[in-house]
Design a protein around this motif. Structure first.
Motif, PDB file in Angstrom:
ATOM      1  N   UNK A 191       0.814  -1.178   0.091  1.00  0.00           N
ATOM      2  CA  UNK A 191       0.139  -0.050   0.158  1.00  0.00           C
ATOM      3  C   UNK A 191       0.735   1.139  -0.039  1.00  0.00           C
ATOM      4  N   UNK A 192       2.158   1.158  -0.132  1.00  0.00           N
ATOM      5  CA  UNK A 192       3.069   2.412  -0.119  1.00  0.00           C
ATOM      6  C   UNK A 192       3.433   2.923  -1.256  1.00  0.00           C
ATOM      7  N   UNK A 193       2.985   2.482  -2.386  1.00  0.00           N
ATOM      8  CA  UNK A 193       3.386   2.842  -3.638  1.00  0.00           C
ATOM      9  C   UNK A 193       2.211   2.817  -4.735  1.00  0.00           C
ATOM     10  N   UNK A 194       2.130   3.212  -5.768  1.00  0.00           N
ATOM     11  CA  UNK A 194       1.229   3.080  -7.059  1.00  0.00           C
ATOM     12  C   UNK A 194       1.818   1.893  -7.733  1.00  0.00           C
ATOM     13  N   UNK A 195       0.837   0.776  -7.979  1.00  0.00           N
ATOM     14  CA  UNK A 195       1.299  -0.352  -8.718  1.00  0.00           C
ATOM     15  C   UNK A 195       1.268  -0.116 -10.111  1.00  0.00           C
ATOM     16  N   UNK A 196      -0.197   0.224 -10.542  1.00  0.00           N
ATOM     17  CA  UNK A 196      -0.372   0.397 -12.002  1.00  0.00           C
ATOM     18  C   UNK A 196      -1.458   1.116 -12.245  1.00  0.00           C
ATOM     19  N   UNK A 197      -1.481   1.951 -13.742  1.00  0.00           N
ATOM     20  CA  UNK A 197      -2.542   2.671 -14.172  1.00  0.00           C
ATOM     21  C   UNK A 197      -3.821   1.421 -14.602  1.00  0.00           C
ATOM     22  N   UNK A 198      -4.973   2.151 -14.044  1.00  0.00           N
ATOM     23  CA  UNK A 198      -6.190   1.391 -14.343  1.00  0.00           C
ATOM     24  C   UNK A 198      -6.957   1.797 -15.447  1.00  0.00           C
ATOM     25  N   UNK A 199      -6.968   3.165 -15.131  1.00  0.00           N
ATOM     26  CA  UNK A 199      -7.838   4.243 -16.218  1.00  0.00           C
ATOM     27  C   UNK A 199      -7.361   5.561 -16.320  1.00  0.00           C
TER      28      UNK A 199
END
Length: 328
Positions: A191-199
Motif C-alpha cells: 500500500x505504499x506505492x502505486x502499482x499500475x494505471x487502471x484508467x
C-alpha cells in the motif's frame, strides 16, 4: 451566581446539546461528541470492523503554522464523531519552503500488515512539487509517521481521492494537471506505492470520487475553479478501466453543487438496503476553520446519479437506510 460562572455553565450546556444533536445537517456546524466543530476537511472515511474512521485537514484556529495537521475521528453510526486527536503533525518534510501544502488526506487499512497507510497531496506554495506524501501508523488514532513522497506513475499529482472496491482492492485517484484529467491507479502489495494505471479519465476535473453500485462504477469530479464551487459532474462505466460515459451534472448547475466540492462517495451497506453518500466540502477560504460539510444520500438508478436538495436527514447504518428528519 457569578456572571462569568453562569456564562460558563450556559456554554457547557450548549456544547453538550450540540454534541447530542440527531441526524446529519448539511451545511451546518457539525459538532463532535465534545461539542467542537469537526475539523476533517477534504477528508476520507474507512470502515474497520464496526467502526468508521474519518480523516481530514485540521483547520482550527490557533494552530502552530510551522506544522500541518491531519485530524482523526471515530464513529459507529456516521453521525456522532469522537475526536481521536491530530493523528499527523508534520513539519516541512521535503524542504518545500514557506506556505507548503498538505491537502486531502486519505487513509487505507492494510489488513494483513495491520497498518494504516495515509496518502495526501504534498506541495509547495506554487503547486510545482505536485506529489503524494505517505505516512504510516499501527493504530487508527496515530501517530502517523512520514515515510516518503513520490509522483504516482511518474506524473504530477494534485487533488487525490481514494476508492476501495467491493473485493477490498484499494485505488488512488489523482488529478494530473498537464494530462488534463485524472487517473485511477491500484496500490502496491504494501500500500505504499502505486502499482499500475487502471484508467485515465480525460476530463479536467479534481476532487475525484468513485463508487461501485449495482454493477456500475460512478466517478464524480469538480471543475478547476480553486476555492470557488462549481457544478460537479459524474460519468459511469461497466468496468473501472472504462470506457467512461460523457460527464453529466449531479445537481442543477445554478446551485454550484449547493456550494460544495466532492471529496468521497461513501457506500453504506446494511441488512435491508444500501445508501451512497455524497461527501463534500463547503469551503470558506477566509475562515477555513468554519468550512462546512455537505453530506447527502444520492439518488441512483441505472446510469443516472442525482444529488437532491440538501435537507437534514438521519441514517441507519445497520439497515443501510435513511430518511429525512421531520422539519419543525
Amino acid at each position: 451566581m457569578n456572571k462569568n460562572v453562569l456564562l460558563a455553565c450556559v456554554f457547557v450546556v450548549c456544547k453538550s446539546l450540540c454534541a447530542q444533536q440527531q441526524g446529519i445537517h448539511p451545511g451546518e456546524v457539525w459538532p463532535d461528541t465534545k461539542g467542537n466543530h469537526i475539523q476533517a476537511h477534504g477528508g476520507g472515511i474507512i470502515k474497520v470492523a464496526d467502526t468508521y474512521y474519518w480523516y481530514g485537514e485540521e483547520r482550527a484556529q490557533g494552530l502552530d503554522t510551522g506544522f500541518r495537521y491531519v485530524s482523526g475521528y471515530s464513529s459507529k453510526d456516521l453521525t456522532h464523531w469522537t475526536f481521536m486527536g491530530d493523528v499527523l503533525k508534520l513539519t516541512d518534510p521535503e524542504n518545500l519552503g514557506a506556505h507548503w501544502i498538505l491537502e486531502r488526506p486519505k487513509v487505507f487499512y492494510h489488513k494483513a500488515a495491520k497498518k494504516y497507510v495515509m496518502y495526501f497531496h504534498l506541495d509547495n506554495h506554487n503547486y510545482k512539487f505536485a506529489r503524494v506524501g505517505v505516512a504510516v501508523s499501527d493504530k487508527p488514532g496515530g501517530p502517523f509517521s512520514y515515510v516518503k513522497s513520490f509522483r504516482p506513475l511518474g506524473l504530477e499529482s494534485r487533488d487525490i481521492g481514494q476508492f476501495i472496491d467491493d473485493d477490498g482492492t484499494p485505488y488512488l485517484i489523482f488529478e494530473s494537471r498537464p494530462s488534463k484529467g485524472f487517473y485511477i491507479a491500484s496500490l502496491s502489495a504494501d500500500y505504499r506505492e502505486v502499482d499500475k494505471q487502471i484508467s485515465f479519465i480525460h476530463a479536467p476535473l479534481e476532487g475525484g470520487a468513485i463508487v461501485h453500485y449495482k454493477g456500475l462504477y460512478y466517478a464524480i469530479g469538480s471543475a478547476l475553479t480553486g476555492w470557488k464551487p462549481n457544478p460537479n459532474k459524474y460519468a459511469t462505466a461497466a468496468s473501472l478501466a472504462g470506457p467512461w460515459s460523457d460527464f453529466k451534472d449531479i445537481a442543477p448547475p445554478a446551485t454550484n453543487t449547493y456550494q460544495s466540492q466532492s471529496t468521497l462517495l461513501l457506500k453504506v451497506e446494511g441488512k435491508d438496503s444500501t445508501t451512497v453518500i455524497f461527501m463534500a466540502d463547503q469551503w470558506r477560504p477566509a475562515t477555513q476553520w468554519d468550512s462546512r460539510y455537505l453530506w447527502m444520500p444520492v439518488e441512483m438508478s441505472g446510469e443516472k446519479l442525482w444529488l437532491p436538495e440538501p435537507k437534514p436527514w438521519k441514517l441507519n447504518v445497520k439497515k443501510g437506510t435513511w430518511e429525512y428528519l421531520e422539519q419543525k
